[in-house]
Design a protein around this motif. Structure first.
Motif, PDB file in Angstrom:
ATOM      1  N   SER A 349       0.809  -1.223   0.000  1.00 32.51           N
ATOM      2  CA  SER A 349       0.000   0.000   0.000  1.00 32.51           C
ATOM      3  C   SER A 349       0.842   1.272   0.000  1.00 32.51           C
ATOM      4  O   SER A 349       0.293   2.370   0.068  1.00 32.51           O
ATOM      5  N   LEU A 350       2.163   1.150  -0.094  1.00 28.77           N
ATOM      6  CA  LEU A 350       3.021   2.335  -0.041  1.00 28.77           C
ATOM      7  C   LEU A 350       3.245   2.922  -1.431  1.00 28.77           C
ATOM      8  O   LEU A 350       3.229   2.211  -2.432  1.00 28.77           O
ATOM      9  N   GLN A 351       3.473   4.210  -1.485  1.00 28.86           N
ATOM     10  CA  GLN A 351       3.709   4.923  -2.735  1.00 28.86           C
ATOM     11  C   GLN A 351       5.210   5.155  -2.927  1.00 28.86           C
ATOM     12  O   GLN A 351       5.910   5.619  -2.032  1.00 28.86           O
ATOM     13  N   THR A 352       5.724   4.813  -4.113  1.00 28.55           N
ATOM     14  CA  THR A 352       7.146   4.978  -4.408  1.00 28.55           C
ATOM     15  C   THR A 352       7.440   6.428  -4.777  1.00 28.55           C
ATOM     16  O   THR A 352       6.782   7.009  -5.637  1.00 28.55           O
ATOM     17  N   LEU A 353       8.460   7.008  -4.120  1.00 33.21           N
ATOM     18  CA  LEU A 353       8.841   8.396  -4.374  1.00 33.21           C
ATOM     19  C   LEU A 353      10.141   8.508  -5.157  1.00 33.21           C
ATOM     20  O   LEU A 353      10.295   9.379  -6.004  1.00 33.21           O
ATOM     21  N   ALA A 354      11.100   7.648  -4.844  1.00 33.13           N
ATOM     22  CA  ALA A 354      12.421   7.725  -5.473  1.00 33.13           C
ATOM     23  C   ALA A 354      13.000   6.330  -5.621  1.00 33.13           C
ATOM     24  O   ALA A 354      12.784   5.469  -4.768  1.00 33.13           O
ATOM     25  N   VAL A 355      13.743   6.126  -6.704  1.00 37.09           N
ATOM     26  CA  VAL A 355      14.405   4.837  -6.951  1.00 37.09           C
ATOM     27  C   VAL A 355      15.838   5.122  -7.391  1.00 37.09           C
ATOM     28  O   VAL A 355      16.079   5.986  -8.236  1.00 37.09           O
ATOM     29  N   HIS A 356      16.773   4.382  -6.815  1.00 39.21           N
ATOM     30  CA  HIS A 356      18.185   4.545  -7.185  1.00 39.21           C
ATOM     31  C   HIS A 356      18.864   3.184  -7.158  1.00 39.21           C
ATOM     32  O   HIS A 356      18.583   2.354  -6.285  1.00 39.21           O
ATOM     33  N   VAL A 357      19.768   2.947  -8.116  1.00 35.23           N
ATOM     34  CA  VAL A 357      20.543   1.711  -8.167  1.00 35.23           C
ATOM     35  C   VAL A 357      22.005   2.053  -7.923  1.00 35.23           C
ATOM     36  O   VAL A 357      22.583   2.896  -8.610  1.00 35.23           O
ATOM     37  N   THR A 358      22.621   1.410  -6.926  1.00 36.74           N
ATOM     38  CA  THR A 358      24.009   1.694  -6.574  1.00 36.74           C
ATOM     39  C   THR A 358      24.964   0.940  -7.489  1.00 36.74           C
ATOM     40  O   THR A 358      24.560   0.063  -8.258  1.00 36.74           O
ATOM     41  N   LYS A 359      26.251   1.259  -7.362  1.00 34.73           N
ATOM     42  CA  LYS A 359      27.273   0.549  -8.138  1.00 34.73           C
ATOM     43  C   LYS A 359      27.392  -0.907  -7.703  1.00 34.73           C
ATOM     44  O   LYS A 359      27.937  -1.738  -8.430  1.00 34.73           O
ATOM     45  N   ASN A 361      24.845  -2.742  -7.280  1.00 37.38           N
ATOM     46  CA  ASN A 361      23.593  -3.343  -7.744  1.00 37.38           C
ATOM     47  C   ASN A 361      22.582  -3.541  -6.618  1.00 37.38           C
ATOM     48  O   ASN A 361      21.865  -4.538  -6.579  1.00 37.38           O
ATOM     49  N   GLN A 362      22.549  -2.586  -5.715  1.00 34.04           N
ATOM     50  CA  GLN A 362      21.475  -2.538  -4.734  1.00 34.04           C
ATOM     51  C   GLN A 362      20.420  -1.537  -5.207  1.00 34.04           C
ATOM     52  O   GLN A 362      20.757  -0.500  -5.778  1.00 34.04           O
ATOM     53  N   ILE A 363      19.172  -1.873  -4.978  1.00 30.70           N
ATOM     54  CA  ILE A 363      18.075  -0.980  -5.327  1.00 30.70           C
ATOM     55  C   ILE A 363      17.631  -0.271  -4.052  1.00 30.70           C
ATOM     56  O   ILE A 363      17.282  -0.930  -3.063  1.00 30.70           O
ATOM     57  N   ILE A 364      17.663   1.055  -4.074  1.00 26.82           N
ATOM     58  CA  ILE A 364      17.255   1.845  -2.906  1.00 26.82           C
ATOM     59  C   ILE A 364      16.006   2.634  -3.280  1.00 26.82           C
ATOM     60  O   ILE A 364      15.990   3.343  -4.288  1.00 26.82           O
ATOM     61  N   VAL A 365      14.978   2.491  -2.473  1.00 28.31           N
ATOM     62  CA  VAL A 365      13.677   3.072  -2.791  1.00 28.31           C
ATOM     63  C   VAL A 365      13.189   3.920  -1.621  1.00 28.31           C
ATOM     64  O   VAL A 365      13.278   3.507  -0.467  1.00 28.31           O
ATOM     65  N   GLY A 366      12.693   5.122  -1.933  1.00 28.39           N
ATOM     66  CA  GLY A 366      12.040   5.946  -0.937  1.00 28.39           C
ATOM     67  C   GLY A 366      10.530   5.804  -1.068  1.00 28.39           C
ATOM     68  O   GLY A 366       9.992   5.903  -2.174  1.00 28.39           O
ATOM     69  N   VAL A 382      13.094   4.499   3.694  1.00 31.36           N
ATOM     70  CA  VAL A 382      14.037   4.202   2.615  1.00 31.36           C
ATOM     71  C   VAL A 382      14.405   2.731   2.743  1.00 31.36           C
ATOM     72  O   VAL A 382      14.907   2.301   3.783  1.00 31.36           O
ATOM     73  N   ILE A 383      14.145   1.976   1.680  1.00 32.01           N
ATOM     74  CA  ILE A 383      14.314   0.522   1.707  1.00 32.01           C
ATOM     75  C   ILE A 383      15.433   0.120   0.746  1.00 32.01           C
ATOM     76  O   ILE A 383      15.491   0.588  -0.394  1.00 32.01           O
ATOM     77  N   VAL A 384      16.328  -0.752   1.213  1.00 32.98           N
ATOM     78  CA  VAL A 384      17.435  -1.259   0.404  1.00 32.98           C
ATOM     79  C   VAL A 384      17.126  -2.713   0.039  1.00 32.98           C
ATOM     80  O   VAL A 384      16.837  -3.528   0.916  1.00 32.98           O
ATOM     81  N   MET A 385      17.197  -3.031  -1.272  1.00 36.84           N
ATOM     82  CA  MET A 385      16.890  -4.380  -1.746  1.00 36.84           C
ATOM     83  C   MET A 385      18.023  -4.875  -2.637  1.00 36.84           C
ATOM     84  O   MET A 385      18.806  -4.089  -3.178  1.00 36.84           O
ATOM     85  N   PRO A 408      11.166  11.351   1.509  1.00 31.61           N
ATOM     86  CA  PRO A 408      12.417  10.979   0.844  1.00 31.61           C
ATOM     87  C   PRO A 408      12.261  11.031  -0.674  1.00 31.61           C
ATOM     88  O   PRO A 408      11.962  10.043  -1.331  1.00 31.61           O
ATOM     89  N   ALA A 409      12.481  12.237  -1.244  1.00 36.07           N
ATOM     90  CA  ALA A 409      12.100  12.499  -2.631  1.00 36.07           C
ATOM     91  C   ALA A 409      13.166  12.131  -3.654  1.00 36.07           C
ATOM     92  O   ALA A 409      12.842  11.884  -4.820  1.00 36.07           O
ATOM     93  N   ARG A 410      14.446  12.141  -3.301  1.00 28.81           N
ATOM     94  CA  ARG A 410      15.522  11.807  -4.223  1.00 28.81           C
ATOM     95  C   ARG A 410      16.588  11.015  -3.464  1.00 28.81           C
ATOM     96  O   ARG A 410      16.821  11.234  -2.276  1.00 28.81           O
ATOM     97  N   ILE A 411      17.290  10.119  -4.181  1.00 28.64           N
ATOM     98  CA  ILE A 411      18.317   9.281  -3.561  1.00 28.64           C
ATOM     99  C   ILE A 411      19.507   9.184  -4.511  1.00 28.64           C
ATOM    100  O   ILE A 411      19.330   9.087  -5.727  1.00 28.64           O
ATOM    101  N   THR A 412      20.712   9.200  -3.952  1.00 27.00           N
ATOM    102  CA  THR A 412      21.919   8.914  -4.738  1.00 27.00           C
ATOM    103  C   THR A 412      22.899   8.179  -3.843  1.00 27.00           C
ATOM    104  O   THR A 412      22.676   8.023  -2.639  1.00 27.00           O
TER     105      THR A 412
END
Length: 555
Positions: A349-359, A361-366, A382-385, A408-412
């Protein structure tokens, strides 16, 4: 193992050690070391004080023992209060491990948890502590490395500046000696000229005096003779001499131009001529340079998101249009918009605000709860997958149990996979940058950094450079902040409107050549032609761009 074999073979019939009636023993409580029948096993589990005890089928004793051998022994921890007793529970109220006698005597009204369960939780916490300590050591080592580099740099700077000072001293000495020589030469020339002028005047005056003395004697002689003829003759002679020597009768002239006077310089030579030591400002210490290479017009009101791809293309979008565009600036074309497919990853039920992929290969989502962002009515996380969607970490609450994020609107992330989150604080877009550690806490926060008292910090996007800096776009004030990732301090800021001609910078990203792309917003009364700029940067990352002239193109 011997017990299991004896029970299975039926050689030694035993009674349940709880009811002492049934000989159908099928279970064993590891904490109480009791052999139980099925009825007593069920009763044993219903007792609150023992509901966390480990009860296993006697057929599985061998397997369990093997598993126990592979793990730390949490069954045979001796009680520090009662000799001969092993601890079997963890008192959450007192935060200590206890035995069954401890429970009966002092802890029977306390909040309990099974020892195995508490061990799992404690082990997880210790692992987090270990990770955090390792991260702190790494950060300290990075800091020491920076200090070493700084030390070497300052020593080199010291030698360089020392040589500059000594060189300036020699230059000034040479200049002073040359200037002294020139002054003396000029003074000597003027003295020689003056002496010659005086000598000429002396010679003229002496000659004139001699002539006048001769005439005086002639006049004296005539006057003494009392002879009319001589008087008329001398009168005629003197009148002619006066007419011939009118210009030569002037007395000696002493008003010729004299020597010049030496006036010492009034400026303090050591400061004004030699130089002074001055502190370097930020712009001297950090020699960041930005140069606009190209600018393009889009068909969007705002280039709200901008992501560069490895193949040289990029994705841009404006949320209101619900369209995602893939563009290829180098070819001057824009491929057709493709269909947007639903992600295989779900956050219920959560709304995704930001998505980032690290070097790594982790997916980080706000994420946040569905609905308007303000006021806050639910979890902000902020969830790390991993790439399969398995959750590895979640940043939610700080050590005081307070929510870390508002929006959490942007991630890097940087080269070490440290995570940085742009957190919006209110509907006016005031915000902050939150640096997270690799466990579940905060390293530092960059917020409310005033360029002046009238301007707050309203970040719209952020991206990491190749060398320990975060670039943040503040569209409201046409400013780019450059933040040091180690200390979380602003080391440089750039007024893009005045210095680059870039208004309302909104989104940022680097491509694989080191070129910075800046997507912009437009004014409310402007057209839907938000601009996109390519910028060559230096001072914190390598730039492979060649110098190009600014071009106007339409995407």
């Amino acid at each position: 193992m011997a017990l299991s074999n004896s029970l299975q073979s039926g050689q030694v019939p035993m009674l349940c050690q709880m009811c002492e009636e049934s000989n159908e023993i099928k279970w064993k409580c590891l904490q109480c070391d009791f052999l139980l029948c099925t009825k007593c096993q069920q009763l044993h589990q219903k007792v609150k004080s023992t509901d966390q005890h480990i009860i296993i089928d006697i057929k599985d004793i061998t397997t369990y023992q093997q598993e126990v051998n592979d793990h730390p022994d949490i069954i045979n921890i001796p009680c520090s209060v009662h000799n001969g007793q092993n601890c079997c529970q963890f008192c959450k109220t007192c935060e200590e491990i206890i035995c069954s006698l401890c429970f009966l005597q002092a802890h029977n009204t306390h909040d309990m948890i099974g020892l195995a369960k508490e061990y799992e939780l404690t082990l997880k916490a210790v692992n987090n502590f270990h990770t955090e300590v390792e991260e702190n050591i790494l950060q300290i080592e990075k800091g020491l490395s920076k200090l070493c580099i700084r030390k070497t740099s300052e020593e080199s700077l010291y030698e360089s500046e020392k040589q500059k000072i000594l060189k300036r001293e020699r230059t000034l000495k040479d200049e002073i000696e040359m200037h002294t020589h020139n002054l003396l030469m000029k003074l000597d020339h003027r003295r020689d000229f003056f002496k010659k002028s005086v000598q000429n005047e002396e010679n003229r005056s002496k000659k004139l005096k001699k002539e006048l003395e001769i005439r005086r004697e002639s006049l004296d002689h005539t006057l003494k003779q009392n002879n009319a003829t001589e008087v008329f003759n001398i009168f005629k002679q003197e009148r002619q001499l006066r007419a011939d020597s009118k210009q030569r009768m002037a007395p000696a002239n002493s008003m010729m131009k004299g020597l010049p006077q030496y006036v010492p310089g009034k400026q303090p030579i050591l400061m004004s001529q030699h130089g002074v030591l001055t502190e370097l400002g930020d712009k001297e210490q950090y020699k960041f340079e930005f140069q606009v290479l190209q600018q393009f017009k889009t068909k969007l009101k705002i280039v709200e998101n901008l992501v560069c791809c490895e193949d040289g293309s990029m994705w841009i979008n404006y949320t209101v249009t619900n369209k995602l565009r893939k563009i290829q600036l180098k070819k001057g074309s824009e491929p057709a918009t493709g269909e947007i497919k639903r992600s295989i990853f779900s956050f219920a039920s959560l709304q995704t605000l930001a998505v980032h992929v690290t070097k790594a290969n982790q997916i980080i989502v706000g994420v946040k709860e569905n609905g308007e962002p303000f006021p806050v009515n639910g979890p902000r996380q902020v969830i790390v997958m991993d790439m399969n969607g398995r959750k590895e970490k979640m940043y939610h609450l700080d050590n005081n149990g307070q929510s870390i994020f508002t929006v959490p609107a942007r991630i890097t992330s940087d080269n070490d996979n440290n995570c940085y989150v742009l957190d919006r604080l209110n509907a006016d877009f005031d915000g902050r940058i939150v640096a997270l550690n690799k466990t579940n806490g905060i390293r530092w926060v960059y917020s409310y950094q005033y360029i002046n008292k009238q301007r707050t910090f309203t970040p719209k996007d952020l991206t990491a450079t190749q060398s320990d800096n975060i670039i943040v776009a503040d569209s409201t004030h046409h400013i780019i902040h450059i933040i040091d990732t180690y200390y979380g301090q602003c080391v440089y800021y750039l007024y893009t409107k005045d210095q680059l001609g870039i208004q309302l910078p909104f989104s940022l990203d680097f491509d694989n050549t080191g070129t910075l792309y800046i997507g912009c917003s437009t004014y409310k009364s402007g057209s839907d032609e938000a601009k996109l700029y390519t910028v060559q940067v230096s001072g914190f990352c390598n730039s492979y761009c060649s110098n190009l002239s600014i071009q106007n193109e339409t995407i």
